[in-house]
Design an enzyme around this catalytic site. Structure first.
Site, PDB file in Angstrom:
ATOM      1  N   TYR A 107       1.344   0.885 -11.113  1.00  0.00           N
ATOM      2  CA  TYR A 107       0.509  -0.310 -11.251  1.00  0.00           C
ATOM      3  C   TYR A 107      -0.842  -0.027 -10.611  1.00  0.00           C
ATOM      4  O   TYR A 107      -0.948   0.077  -9.389  1.00  0.00           O
ATOM      5  CB  TYR A 107       1.203  -1.490 -10.573  1.00  0.00           C
ATOM      6  CG  TYR A 107       0.495  -2.833 -10.668  1.00  0.00           C
ATOM      7  CD1 TYR A 107      -0.591  -3.043 -11.500  1.00  0.00           C
ATOM      8  CD2 TYR A 107       0.949  -3.913  -9.911  1.00  0.00           C
ATOM      9  CE1 TYR A 107      -1.226  -4.273 -11.580  1.00  0.00           C
ATOM     10  CE2 TYR A 107       0.336  -5.156  -9.985  1.00  0.00           C
ATOM     11  CZ  TYR A 107      -0.744  -5.326 -10.818  1.00  0.00           C
ATOM     12  OH  TYR A 107      -1.365  -6.550 -10.894  1.00  0.00           O
ATOM     13  N   LYS A 158       0.499   0.586 -15.732  1.00  0.00           N
ATOM     14  CA  LYS A 158      -0.038  -0.757 -15.934  1.00  0.00           C
ATOM     15  C   LYS A 158      -1.485  -0.715 -15.473  1.00  0.00           C
ATOM     16  O   LYS A 158      -1.770  -0.620 -14.285  1.00  0.00           O
ATOM     17  CB  LYS A 158       0.755  -1.798 -15.146  1.00  0.00           C
ATOM     18  CG  LYS A 158       0.177  -3.214 -15.263  1.00  0.00           C
ATOM     19  CD  LYS A 158       0.934  -4.192 -14.374  1.00  0.00           C
ATOM     20  CE  LYS A 158       0.294  -5.586 -14.416  1.00  0.00           C
ATOM     21  NZ  LYS A 158       0.982  -6.539 -13.514  1.00  0.00           N
TER      22      LYS A 158
END
Length: 306
Positions: free
Chosen positions: A134, A163
Site C-alpha cells: 500500500y 495499491k
C-alpha cells in the site's frame, strides 16, 4: 488471490456504545459481494485500523472470513506502530484464513527508505500469503518509488500487487514499464479510477463502494471497456461523491454516505467524531443532491440493504 476487480476497503461498523458491530460487519461483507465486488479489504485506513486494538483486528478478520467463506477473498490490512506487531498480525491473518495481505507502512514513524523497505520485507518473509503493498505517501509520509517496489518484487515472490494512492497516475505507467504485468496495480484513490484504469490498473480498492457497490462495479467495468457515452455519464454523476475519498475526513464522509443510503452508520471511533454544524450540512447537501440524481438503469439498481 486474484488482485483485480472492485475490492471495497470495508468500513468498520460500531455499535452505539463504541464496540465493533460484528453482526452488521458480516452482513455488509456478504452484501458487497452480492452486489458484484470481488472481495473485501479489512483494516485499512477507511477501516479505522489505527484506533483498533490488536484483538479487535483479529476478531474483525475472523468475522469477515467466516461471513464470506469460499465466496470471495478477505484481504487483511497489516498496519502497526512496529514491525513485530505487524508480523504477528500477518501470521494471525494467515491462520484465520485470509487470502491476501495489504502491507502498510508503520503508523507513526516514517523512516528513511532503508527502514521502510526493511519493514515491508520482514512482513513479506513472515507469510506465504499473496501480498499487496500500500503506497500512500500523503497519509503515511512514506513514498515507495517504482524502482524500490520493483526491487521488492524481485526479492520477494509473494509480492503480487500494489495499491497506488499517491494521486499521480504516472506511477501506474512507471510500474508497468518496470515490471509489465508481474505486479497487479490497483487504484487506491476513488476519484482517479477512470484515469487509473486507462493507465493500466486492473483493480480498485474502493471507498464509496461501501455505500454504492453496484455503481462502483459498473464504473470500473465501463472504464475497462474504454471511453463511451455511458462511462462519461456515470463518471460525471459519481465524481462529486468519489472526491469525498480524498478529504481529510474521508472516513466520516463515506460513513455519512452509508447512513444516507441505509447501508451503514456514521458512527466513528475517537479521536474521530461525526461531522457537525456547517461542515455536516454542506456534506449532506452534496450527498443528497447526488443521490437524488442516482442512475436508474436496472443494471445499477442495488439489491436489498445489509
Amino acid at each position: 488471490m486474484h488482485w483485480e476487480g472492485v475490492l471495497p476497503a470495508i468500513t468498520t461498523p460500531f455499535t452505539a456504545d463504541g464496540q465493533v458491530d460484528h453482526e452488521f460487519l458480516a452482513r455488509h461483507a456478504r452484501w458487497l459481494v452480492d452486489n458484484g465486488c470481488t472481495g473485501v479489504v479489512a483494516l485499512g485506513s477507511l477501516g479505522e485500523s489505527p484506533t483498533l486494538r490488536f484483538e479487535e483486528k483479529v476478531a474483525i478478520l475472523q468475522t469477515a472470513v467466516t461471513a464470506l467463506g469460499t465466496r470471495a477473498p478477505v484481504v487483511a490490512g497489516i498496519g502497526a506502530v512496529g514491525t513485530a506487531e505487524a508480523v504477528e498480525l500477518a501470521r494471525q491473518a494467515e491462520r484465520i484464513g485470509c487470502s491476501g495481505l495489504m502491507i502498510l507502512p508503520p503508523y507513526v514513524y516514517a523512516g528513511d527508505p532503508r527502514e521502510m523497505l526493511q519493514h515491508v520485507a520482514t512482513i513479506l518473509r513472515s507469510t506465504r500469503l499473496s501480498c499487496m503493498l500500500y503506497n500512500n505517501p500523503i497519509a503515511y509520509r512514506t513514498d515507495f518509488l517504482p524502482e524500490q517496489i520493483a526491487r521488492l518484487a524481485d526479492e520477494h515472490p509473494n509480492l503480487h500487487a500494489v495499491k497506488e494512492s499517491s494521486g499521480d497516475v504516472r506511477r501506474i505507467t512507471a510500474l508497468r514499464a518496470l515490471h509489465g504485468n508481474r505486479l497487479a496495480i490497483l487504484v487506491g484513490v476513488d476519484d482517479l479510477i477512470v484515469e487509473g484504469v486507462r493507465a493500466g490498473a486492473v483493480g480498485w480498492i474502493a471507498g464509496l463502494a461501501n455505500a454504492l457497490p453496484r455503481e462502483s462495479v459498473a464504473l470500473f467495468n465501463l472504464a475497462r471497456r474504454g471511453p463511451s457515452p455511458k462511462l462519461e455519464k456515470l463518471h460525471h454523476w459519481f465524481l462529486p461523491l468519489l472526491r469525498l475519498d480524498t478529504h481529510n475526513k474521508f472516513v466520516q464522509l463515506i460513513k455519512l454516505v452509508q447512513q444516507e443510503t441505509g447501508t451503514g452508520s456514521e458512527r466513528v471511533r475517537p479521536p474521530r467524531l461525526p461531522l457537525t454544524g456547517a461542515e455536516r450540512k454542506a456534506a449532506l447537501a452534496l450527498i443528497r443532491s447526488s443521490l437524488a440524481r442516482r442512475p436508474k438503469e436496472p443494471a445499477l439498481a442495488t439489491r436489498a440493504r445489509p
